[in-house]
Structures are given as C-alpha cells and as structure tokens.
Design an enzyme around this catalytic site. Structure first.
Site, short mmCIF file in Angstrom:
data_model
loop_
_atom_site.label_atom_id
_atom_site.label_comp_id
_atom_site.label_asym_id
_atom_site.label_seq_id
_atom_site.Cartn_x
_atom_site.Cartn_y
_atom_site.Cartn_z
N LYS A 60 0.85 -1.18 0.00
CA LYS A 60 0.00 0.00 0.00
C LYS A 60 0.89 1.24 0.00
O LYS A 60 1.79 1.36 0.83
CB LYS A 60 -0.92 -0.01 1.22
CG LYS A 60 -1.97 1.09 1.20
CD LYS A 60 -3.02 0.90 2.29
CE LYS A 60 -4.10 1.97 2.21
NZ LYS A 60 -5.17 1.80 3.20
N ARG A 71 -25.44 -1.41 8.13
CA ARG A 71 -25.21 -2.86 8.05
C ARG A 71 -25.42 -3.54 9.40
O ARG A 71 -25.46 -4.76 9.48
CB ARG A 71 -23.79 -3.13 7.55
CG ARG A 71 -23.62 -2.81 6.08
CD ARG A 71 -22.36 -3.42 5.52
NE ARG A 71 -22.36 -3.37 4.07
CZ ARG A 71 -21.40 -3.86 3.31
NH1 ARG A 71 -20.36 -4.45 3.88
NH2 ARG A 71 -21.46 -3.79 2.00
N GLU A 130 -19.38 -4.36 10.95
CA GLU A 130 -20.21 -3.50 11.80
C GLU A 130 -21.22 -4.29 12.63
O GLU A 130 -21.44 -3.97 13.81
CB GLU A 130 -20.94 -2.47 10.92
CG GLU A 130 -20.04 -1.46 10.27
CD GLU A 130 -19.36 -1.97 9.00
OE1 GLU A 130 -18.46 -1.27 8.49
OE2 GLU A 130 -19.72 -3.08 8.54
#
Length: 627
Positions: free
Chosen positions: A281, A397, A369
């Site tokens: 990344k 969610r 979540e």
C-alpha cells in the site's frame, strides 16, 4: 508519455510488457500529482497500479464485469477507462466520483462505497450470465480488509457450490485503512502455494480434459485428493479450496507481466478461482509506504516534500472525532468499565487515542459493523460499558444487530455515529443521511445529537452513567466551534432540550450542529427585519422527544420550522408533526431536511446549498414563513 496515448482499455491491450511497466510508473506519478491537489485516496491506488493494468489487459471492462471491493481502489481503473482528462475534477461537485459509478462509465459494473459485497455481486452477475445464455467474464477485485466482513464469506460459500466461472483477485496488503486485524490476516500471511505447482496442475488438467478423462465426478475426486495432499505437505488447510474455489498464489502483485500471464491462464478455467496477490500500500511514494494509514486519504499535500497541506479552518475548533477520542480516554480513566469498539476505523474515528493509551481496552474488529454491535452487546451484558463507534452510513449494516442484540435487552452501551449528515466528497455511499429515520422506530433507544463539542462531551458523560440503557449519539464530520472545547462534563437530563433564544413570531426547532447554521440565519433575519422575533430551541434528543418543550412551542407559536441534517421522511421533523397530530395541534410547520434522493459528492458547503440546508436557505425560509 504512454499514458497520454491511452484513451481507453483497448489501448492498454496493445502494449508490450515493457510498455506496461512504463505505463505503471507514469500512472503513479500522475496519481501523486493530481491527488496532491484534489485530495482523495492515494495509498490504496498506488498499491493497485500493476494489478489494474493487468486486469484492463486481460479483461474487456466495457463488456466483462469488474466489481470493486473496496471502491476506493478504483482510481487507476478510471484513468485507463477514459476519465483521465477529467481527473482534475475527482470528488469535486459535478466531477468524477471517488468510487465506481455505473452511470459515469460503462466500464463501472457496480457501485462500491463500502466493503465485503463484491463476491456476492460478482456471483449474481455470473449466474445471470448463465441464465441468460450470455458470454462475458466476471471478476471481483477485493482488498484483504474486505475479508473481515461476514458478507464476503457468505459470497465465497455460495460461489464455491455454484461452480459459476468467475475470478476473485485478492489484493493482500495487510491493510484496510489501518492495519488489518483478525485471524484471516494471520492466515493470509502464512498461506503459500507454489506458482510452479499451479502452472503444472493447470496444464495437466487441460490435457486430461482434452482426452475425455476428466468428467465431473472424477474432477471432484481429484480436487479432494489434491487438497488433501497440499494440506499434508504444507501442514495447512487452504480455506478457499476447502470451499471448492481454486486457489492461485500468493504472487507478487507488482509484476505486471506475471499478472497478465496468470490471469490469462486462469480466466477460462471452470468454476470460481481466487488469485492471491501481495502488494504494498502506497507503492512508489516513500512517505505513503512508511505510513500507509496516514496516506490512505491524506487530503492535499506537497508532492515534493511529502508534507500535508493543512487547510485554514480559521476560528473553528478541533474535529468532532478528536473531541470524541480525547473524551473517551478521559472517561475511560475515570471508569474502568469503559471499553472502545470500532470496525476498522480507529484512526478515522480517533479511537486510536485510547487505543494507544489503553490497548487492552480497545477492540478493532475489522470491517464488521454487525459484529461490532453484537460484540459490544456481549460486553455490556457482562457489566462492561462499550462505546461502539461506527460511521453513520456503515451502521446501516448493523441495523438488525442494534435491534436484536442491544435494544431488546436495553443494554447499557453507547453507539456513536460518526460522519452523520453530509460528509462531502465521498458522496452518497458515505453520507450519514438515514440514521435518525431508521433508528427512531426502535424501542428502548435514546437518540441524541450534540449542538457543539461541549454538548458532545456532556452526552458521552451522560451515556455512561448507570441505568441509561442503549444510547446513540450522532455527530458530524469536520470541525467544531470552540478552541477551548475541554469543558467540565455534566449530566444532561435524557429527553430534555434547551432554549437557545426566546422569540414571539416563529419557533425554530433544530437537532444537532445544524442548529448553528440556524442560529446565524436567525441573527441575520432579525438584523434585517427589526420587527421580526424568532425563537430557537435545541431539541438535543430525537428520542425521547422533549414533549414539555413541544407543548410550550405549540401553545405559543402558529409558525414552526424544524431543521435536521438527515432525510425528512421519518426523521426529526416527522416526529414533531406526529406529536402535533396526536395532540391535535394545527400549526403551520415547515420541515427542512435532506431530500428524498441520494445526494452526490462535493464540498459540504456546496451540498448543504443544493439541498437547501445552508444558512441562506434557512434565512429564506424564516422570511417566507414570516409573511
């Protein structure tokens, strides 16, 4: 430059391997130059350059279906699919979005603002292809953080038994926004299979199929035997092949030539395949490689020095998220029952402040979540007090979990909804527009929104006091009001609002920080119309409503304005009107809130203007109602 000659994915397919490498380097430089000015998701896109070049080479994204998970790694795809000339408008109002958007390009197969849904979407597309007798490829590009969400496993579970041909590319960089967490991170780190082995297996499979030896029963038996041998040799079961998904990798994700070769080899194989790639990344920009979390979405920066350019916030106070983070640590030092839970957002919500000071009492559960809420409920049931912080949009969610695992038992816990209201340039997938409307019908919930940073601290203090039940506090993205925000905390009576200003002609009822826009609009209206007198009430609580205050308003005023930074349908204004109907009050009421449509991306000031929720719109509504 090769990049300047790329008008669409068809041009990428014409490149030699060496030209593809040059193109990757040029794309990195392009990303750094553009995002340093516009802001946006940098590190994730720097890490996916070669993979995206390979995908555009092997697949035809105008016809084939490429599903992103997560969508913030789609910038390179946008550059290579005809949107390079518009890249200066990235995340600007009226410009290109920061996430895949099918109405923006035929090459964007699906919207992707969150995580963990790509395998399910891709499987649905693959099955539709079979049912309709069509012929196109389906590929899903996952970030490894997506594998911390349960929906990803539901998709993988069904993909394995479906036998639908599709390719899942797992971009494994050990990161979501912050460092990836959980058992899957450890598993991926140690998972290994020989590339040479995969190549030999593929060629043998082709040969046996061509001579008619591999019918479906023999194929299944060989796969089971093959998996057993690999597990014995590697002393590790491959979870993907255990789900009947052919696994390839891991391989180096920055070797575009090998990526092209491998994708070409596996794309036409029968059934679902997973290609596991390792990437870095922030690849190619040293500051982003060293601090990938900070460079996930850095805003504007100096491309030469790597220093962030801080926007001048004038007299504004600190960010609401930082007030939350500092206050949480302060409360946790006083109350040893307090713990912090976040679904992969310790930096985004500033729970990293407590995490650094008390790592044993902060739990990052990954992009999950629903699990975050239910895990918090388990902690609360056994006497701990969880502050569970979730972005408002992402808490959608966890709706079932909030109802069944928290509210039914009226557990003592606090769900903090960061990024409530319009969040700006991340657009409709991230706006916190619906939380008040979707939470208001749930019994046992206390739902509050602070007017400013001081009120946020008071509400957090109130929530953790004994007997308050399941508490929800929603607050916006961005900066507050006070430089001296660290006030002494005190309890706020649940369900009680407050008078900001008395008046005689019109009553303005607000909830949350949008009340500050109303306060400014009222001052302007009265200054320009000396005979006008407007009262302003900060309701604080959506649930329970301050019925005593509402009785006073309804008895005193014939003209009322309600203002909220959530959808009008079912929200705060609806609650006020329902109260008035039950009490048979007949008043002229104007409800100001977000419209019944998805609001696009842009700066917060632009979005509040086009949705008629800025200071000017409130001022105009006051004048309109005063006539």
């Amino acid at each position: 430059m090769i990049l300047e000659r790329i008008e669409g994915p068809w041009d990428v397919k014409k490149l030699t391997p060496e030209q593809m490498k040059t193109l990757a380097a040029e794309i990195r430089q392009f990303l750094i130059e553009k995002i340093s000015v516009t802001g946006g998701h940098l590190a994730s896109n720097l890490g996916i350059v070669e993979t995206t070049v390979a995908i555009e080479t092997v697949f035809d994204t105008r016809r084939d279906r490429l599903v992103f998970d997560v969508g913030h790694q789609s910038y390179v795809h946008k550059i290579l699919t005809g949107r390079m000339e518009r890249f200066d408008t990235l995340r600007q109002y009226g410009g290109i979005a920061g996430f895949p958007k099918p109405c923006e390009s035929e090459c964007d197969a699906f919207v992707a603002g969150h995580a963990s849904n790509a395998v399910s979407v891709a499987l649905g597309m693959a099955r539709a292809r079979t049912l309709r007798g069509e012929n196109y490829q389906v590929a899903a590009l996952l970030g490894d953080g997506a594998l911390t969400g349960g929906l990803a496993y539901e998709g993988l579970n069904n993909a394995g038994i479906s036998r639908e041909p599709m390719v899942v590319i797992l971009n494994d960089n050990g990161m979501s926004i912050d460092r990836s967490v959980g058992g899957m991170r450890q598993y991926l780190r140690h998972l290994h299979t020989s590339t040479f082995y995969n190549r030999i297996r593929f060629k043998l499979s082709q040969k046996l199929t061509s001579i008619g030896f591999l019918d479906e029963n023999r194929r299944k038996s060989i796969i089971r035997f093959n998996n057993s041998v690999k597990s014995l040799l590697a002393n590790q079961q491959n979870i993907f092949e255990g789900l009947n998904i052919r696994y390839f990798g891991p391989m180096y994700g920055h070797d575009v030539t090998e990526l092209v070769r491998t994708l070409n080899e596996i794309k036409n194989m029968e059934g679902p395949k997973l290609l596991h790639i390792h990437t870095v990344k922030g690849k190619g920009f040293r500051p982003a490689e060293l601090e990938a979390s900070a460079w996930h979405a850095p805003g504007k920066f100096d491309k030469e020095t790597g220093k962030f350019i801080k926007e001048d916030v004038g007299d504004e106070g600190p960010r609401y998220q930082d007030v939350f983070g500092e206050t949480l640590l302060e409360l946790a030092r006083r109350n040893d029952r307090i713990v912090g839970i976040t679904p992969a957002m310790p930096t985004g919500c500033s729970m990293c402040i407590m995490q650094k000071a008390m790592p044993e009492r902060v739990f990052d559960v990954g992009i999950a979540e629903g699990h975050a809420v239910t895990f918090s409920a388990g902690l609360a049931k056994e006497g701990m007090f969880p502050f569970c912080n979730i972005y408002s949009s992402f808490a959608q969610r966890a709706y079932d979990n909030i109802i069944h695992d928290a509210a039914i038992l009226n557990l003592n816990m606090c769900i903090c909804l960061d990024r409530a209201g319009l969040v700006g340039r991340d657009g409709p997938t991230h706006h916190g527009a619906f939380d008040m409307a979707y939470l208001r019908p749930i019994p046992n919930l206390t739902i509050a929104s602070p007017y400013d940073e001081h009120e946020l601290r008071h509400l957090m203090y109130t929530a953790q006091l004994p007997g308050k039940g399941t508490f929800v506090i929603r607050y916006p993205r961005g900066n507050g009001t006070f430089k001296d925000w660290k006030c002494e905390m005190h309890e706020i009576p649940v369900g009680k609002g407050r008078t900001i200003k008395d008046g005689r002609d019109i009553a303005v009822l607000t909830i949350g920080p949008i009340g500050q826009k109303a306060e400014a609009a009222i001052k302007k209206a009265e200054a320009e119309n000396p005979s006008l007198s407007v009262a302003h009430y900060d309701m604080r609580f959506l649930k329970p409503l301050d019925t005593e205050l509402l009785e006073h308003v309804c008895r005193t005023f014939d003209r009322i304005i309600t203002i909220e930074d959530g959808v009008k349908e079912g929200g705060f204004g609806s609650a006020v009107i329902e109260f008035m109907a039950q009490k048979e009050y007949t008043k002229k009421v104007s409800v100001m809130g977000l419209p019944d449509r998805f609001v696009e991306h842009g700066s917060p000031s632009e979005l509040y203007h086009i949705t008629n929720l800025d200071e000017e719109a409130i001022y105009n509504e006051i004048l309109k109602l005063s006539k």
